[in-house]
Design an enzyme around this catalytic site. Structure first.
Site, PDB file in Angstrom:
ATOM      1  N   ARG A  32       0.835  -1.203   0.000  1.00 28.32           N
ATOM      2  CA  ARG A  32       0.000   0.000   0.000  1.00 28.32           C
ATOM      3  C   ARG A  32       0.872   1.257   0.000  1.00 28.32           C
ATOM      4  NH1 ARG A  32      -5.154  -1.750   0.124  1.00 28.32           N
ATOM      5  NH2 ARG A  32      -5.400  -3.821   1.040  1.00 28.32           N
ATOM      6  N   ASP A  33       0.429   2.232  -0.788  1.00 22.34           N
ATOM      7  CA  ASP A  33       1.138   3.501  -0.882  1.00 22.34           C
ATOM      8  C   ASP A  33       1.052   4.225   0.466  1.00 22.34           C
ATOM      9  OD1 ASP A  33       1.926   5.526  -3.524  1.00 22.34           O
ATOM     10  OD2 ASP A  33       1.589   6.449  -1.557  1.00 22.34           O
ATOM     11  N   ILE A  34       2.162   4.827   0.882  1.00 25.58           N
ATOM     12  CA  ILE A  34       2.213   5.524   2.170  1.00 25.58           C
ATOM     13  C   ILE A  34       1.346   6.781   2.174  1.00 25.58           C
ATOM     14  CG2 ILE A  34       4.174   7.082   1.757  1.00 25.58           C
ATOM     15  CD1 ILE A  34       5.328   6.062   4.451  1.00 25.58           C
ATOM     16  N   ASN A  91       4.496   6.375 -13.653  1.00 21.64           N
ATOM     17  CA  ASN A  91       5.178   7.647 -13.907  1.00 21.64           C
ATOM     18  C   ASN A  91       6.631   7.391 -14.281  1.00 21.64           C
ATOM     19  OD1 ASN A  91       2.901   9.223 -13.152  1.00 21.64           O
ATOM     20  ND2 ASN A  91       3.396   8.898 -10.991  1.00 21.64           N
ATOM     21  N   GLU A  99       8.819  10.064  -8.548  1.00 26.59           N
ATOM     22  CA  GLU A  99       9.573  10.457  -7.354  1.00 26.59           C
ATOM     23  C   GLU A  99      10.552   9.380  -6.920  1.00 26.59           C
ATOM     24  OE1 GLU A  99       6.552  11.287  -4.492  1.00 26.59           O
ATOM     25  OE2 GLU A  99       5.875  13.104  -5.522  1.00 26.59           O
ATOM     26  N   VAL A 100      10.148   8.133  -7.062  1.00 21.18           N
ATOM     27  CA  VAL A 100      10.994   7.030  -6.586  1.00 21.18           C
ATOM     28  C   VAL A 100      11.590   6.315  -7.809  1.00 21.18           C
ATOM     29  CG1 VAL A 100      11.077   4.894  -5.277  1.00 21.18           C
ATOM     30  CG2 VAL A 100       9.573   6.762  -4.523  1.00 21.18           C
ATOM     31  N   HIS A 104       7.699   1.235 -10.794  1.00 17.61           N
ATOM     32  CA  HIS A 104       6.508   0.831 -10.061  1.00 17.61           C
ATOM     33  C   HIS A 104       5.259   1.208 -10.825  1.00 17.61           C
ATOM     34  CE1 HIS A 104       7.705   4.868  -8.738  1.00 17.61           C
ATOM     35  NE2 HIS A 104       6.421   5.143  -8.583  1.00 17.61           N
ATOM     36  N   HIS A 106       1.251   2.105 -10.112  1.00 23.58           N
ATOM     37  CA  HIS A 106       0.218   2.438  -9.124  1.00 23.58           C
ATOM     38  C   HIS A 106      -1.091   1.776  -9.557  1.00 23.58           C
ATOM     39  CE1 HIS A 106       2.288   6.173  -7.435  1.00 23.58           C
ATOM     40  NE2 HIS A 106       2.945   6.018  -8.571  1.00 23.58           N
TER      41      HIS A 106
END
Ligand code: DGP
Length: 120
Positions: A32-34, A91, A99-100, A104, A106
């Site tokens: 799960r996304d923070i 992304n 950002e990371v 990944h 989403h």
């Protein structure tokens, strides 16, 4: 862009940072996304060291890429996202707002998500 072994998802994969895992196998981790942007917001990552979708689709084998995306679909189904629909986002780089720097996907759902791209 070379892979940064200290990016946050590399650290999650090494067990240095806890995560709320929803799925794991030998090649894929989903958690799960923070900072969830929807009632369901899960990140799916390959365990291999790939910076982005661009890197992954150039450097990974067709089997690895295919297996990854089959698994993304399985996770979406297991989360119950398919009936009402959901959004899949990958992304890439600066314009993509990545950002990371570990590839990944989403998976977002659980409500109507509105426009695909916000007007800024
Ligand atoms: P992106 O902008 O596509 O690179 O999305 C990165 C996502 O990663 C963002 O939605 C927030 C999430 N995130 C960042 N740090 C952590 C973390 O330590 N744990 C979890 N679960 N998610 C994180």
């Amino acid at each position: 862009m070379s892979y940064d072994d200290n990016n946050i998802f590399a650290r999650i994969l090494r067990g240095e940072i806890p995560n709320d895992t929803v799925y794991e196998d030998d090649a894929v981790l989903a958690f799960r996304d923070i900072s969830p942007q929807a009632p369901v917001h899960v990140l799916v990552i390959p365990k291999g060291a790939y910076v982005s979708l661009d890197d992954f689709t150039q450097m990974a084998s067709a089997e690895e890429v295919g297996r990854f995306f089959k698994t993304v679909g399985e996770i979406a189904r297991s989360l119950g996202l398919v009936g009402d629909g959901f959004r899949t986002i990958a992304n890439t780089g600066v314009n993509g707002g990545q950002e990371v720097p570990h590839f990944h996907v989403h998976l977002c759902g659980g409500r109507r998500l509105g426009r695909m791209i916000a007007k800024d």
